[in-house]
Write an enzyme that holds these catalytic residues in place. Structure first.
Site, PDB file in Angstrom:
ATOM      1  N   THR A 107     -20.609  87.894  -0.942  1.00  0.00           N
ATOM      2  CA  THR A 107     -20.826  88.631   0.313  1.00  0.00           C
ATOM      3  C   THR A 107     -20.719  87.707   1.538  1.00  0.00           C
ATOM      4  O   THR A 107     -20.615  88.189   2.664  1.00  0.00           O
ATOM      5  CB  THR A 107     -22.234  89.259   0.340  1.00  0.00           C
ATOM      6  OG1 THR A 107     -23.193  88.184   0.307  1.00  0.00           O
ATOM      7  CG2 THR A 107     -22.465  90.171  -0.841  1.00  0.00           C
ATOM      8  N   ASP A 205     -21.441  70.136  -3.004  1.00  0.00           N
ATOM      9  CA  ASP A 205     -20.935  69.637  -4.289  1.00  0.00           C
ATOM     10  C   ASP A 205     -20.414  68.211  -4.156  1.00  0.00           C
ATOM     11  O   ASP A 205     -20.602  67.384  -5.055  1.00  0.00           O
ATOM     12  CB  ASP A 205     -19.800  70.540  -4.802  1.00  0.00           C
ATOM     13  CG  ASP A 205     -20.309  71.905  -5.231  1.00  0.00           C
ATOM     14  OD1 ASP A 205     -21.540  72.118  -5.240  1.00  0.00           O
ATOM     15  OD2 ASP A 205     -19.465  72.765  -5.542  1.00  0.00           O
TER      16      ASP A 205
HETATM   17  O1  LIG Z   1     -20.916  79.180   7.716  1.00  0.00           O
HETATM   18  P1  LIG Z   1     -21.156  79.752   6.350  1.00  0.00           P
HETATM   19  O2  LIG Z   1     -20.029  80.639   5.905  1.00  0.00           O
HETATM   20  O3  LIG Z   1     -22.490  80.406   6.227  1.00  0.00           O
HETATM   21  O4  LIG Z   1     -21.077  78.556   5.301  1.00  0.00           O
HETATM   22  C1  LIG Z   1     -21.597  77.305   5.540  1.00  0.00           C
HETATM   23  C2  LIG Z   1     -22.668  76.971   4.557  1.00  0.00           C
HETATM   24  O5  LIG Z   1     -22.126  76.780   3.244  1.00  0.00           O
HETATM   25  C3  LIG Z   1     -22.499  75.506   2.744  1.00  0.00           C
HETATM   26  O6  LIG Z   1     -23.688  75.542   2.033  1.00  0.00           O
HETATM   27  P2  LIG Z   1     -23.789  76.201   0.582  1.00  0.00           P
HETATM   28  O7  LIG Z   1     -24.101  77.651   0.687  1.00  0.00           O
HETATM   29  O8  LIG Z   1     -22.573  75.835  -0.211  1.00  0.00           O
HETATM   30  O9  LIG Z   1     -25.074  75.491  -0.018  1.00  0.00           O
HETATM   31  P3  LIG Z   1     -25.234  73.976  -0.518  1.00  0.00           P
HETATM   32  O10 LIG Z   1     -25.418  73.146   0.709  1.00  0.00           O
HETATM   33  O11 LIG Z   1     -26.457  74.027  -1.367  1.00  0.00           O
HETATM   34  O12 LIG Z   1     -24.011  73.585  -1.287  1.00  0.00           O
HETATM   35  C4  LIG Z   1     -22.663  74.693   4.011  1.00  0.00           C
HETATM   36  O13 LIG Z   1     -23.402  73.522   3.818  1.00  0.00           O
HETATM   37  C5  LIG Z   1     -23.313  75.659   4.945  1.00  0.00           C
HETATM   38  O14 LIG Z   1     -24.711  75.731   4.797  1.00  0.00           O
HETATM   39 MG   LIG Z   2     -22.289  74.293  -1.280  1.00  0.00          MG
END
Ligand SMILES: O=P(O)(O)OC[C@H]1O[C@H](OP(=O)(O)OP(=O)(O)O)[C@H](O)[C@@H]1O
Ligand SMILES: [Mg+2]
Ligand SMILES: O=c1cc[nH]c(=O)[nH]1
Length: 211
Positions: A107, A205
């Site tokens: 989503t 990652d």
């Molecule tokens: O602007 P958006 O579309 O919301 O995406 C950006 C987000 O995605 C990544 O985190 P992720 O959800 O991969 O979590 P992680 O840091 O635990 O890998 C990144 O560090 C941001 O927080």
């Molecule tokens: Mg991430």
């Protein structure tokens, strides 16, 4: 919203190594730390100070000291954690709050799994750390947590931003408050999986491995 894009050859050089898919995690972590230090210099340009009297070995003089209440630095877990040490090195009096946000990869909505913030952020200068600003959903959620606690001075420090995400943040924030976004680079676009292009892949990652 005010956008500041770092324009510096060292930032561009380090970012290029960071983007390279052959750069191992250990080097990636080191580069994120170094880049944050360079961005923090810009991000803290308006940090509050007050006059402070001292004596040098030669004479009395007045310098400045960081003001109270101290700024608060908030890394957005996981990837934002890689930016924390670099930021607090430059802001030694800052307190640290934590937000755990995970982007749902179907989503693209941000899901909160951890929140360790003070209830009251009135008069606090807030620094949000997250390397990637993709759709903007995560950053908007984090900004909202700060604003609903009374913060009115919010600076977001990111490594890469997509134009689409910047527009989302701009629309969400409007003229409500003074939000500054400091980035190392604004990339071309998002791909169909909402990854930043050319980007650097999944920052979490690459910092910490795939979970
Ligand atoms: O602007 P958006 O579309 O919301 O995406 C950006 C987000 O995605 C990544 O985190 P992720 O959800 O991969 O979590 P992680 O840091 O635990 O890998 C990144 O560090 C941001 O927080
Ligand atoms: Mg991430
Ligand atoms: O390009 C992207 C988009 C979201 N999250 C990341 O880590 N990278």
């Amino acid at each position: 919203m005010r956008l500041h894009v770092a324009d510096h050859p060292l930032v561009a050089h380090k970012l290029t190594v960071l983007r390279d898919k052959n750069t191992p995690s250990a080097t990636f972590r080191l580069l994120v730390d170094e880049l944050v230090t360079l961005l923090a210099y810009e991000a803290t340009r308006h940090v509050r100070t007050h006059p402070h009297d001292i004596e040098t070995p030669v004479t009395a003089t007045t310098g400045v000291k960081l003001s109270e209440p101290s700024p608060i630095v908030i890394p957005i877990l996981r990837a934002g954690l890689g930016m924390l040490d670099g930021m607090t090195r430059l802001l030694p009096t800052a307190e640290v709050g934590f937000l755990g946000l995970l982007r749902d990869e179907t989503t693209y909505e941000a899901v909160t799994y951890a929140n360790r913030l003070p209830d009251d952020l009135t008069d606090r200068q807030v620094f949000l750390l997250d390397p990637m600003l993709a759709t903007g959903g995560t950053l908007v959620a984090a900004i909202d947590y700060a604003l609903e606690r009374g913060a009115r001075d919010v600076t977001c420090v990111c490594l890469l931003a997509a134009p689409e995400g910047l527009e989302v943040v701009e629309k969400a924030v409007g003229d409500r408050v003074d939000v500054q976004v400091v980035v190392a680079a604004v990339d071309e676009r998002l791909n169909d999986k909402k990854y930043i292009v050319p980007g650097l892949g999944d920052a979490g990652d690459r910092l910490y491995g795939i979970v």
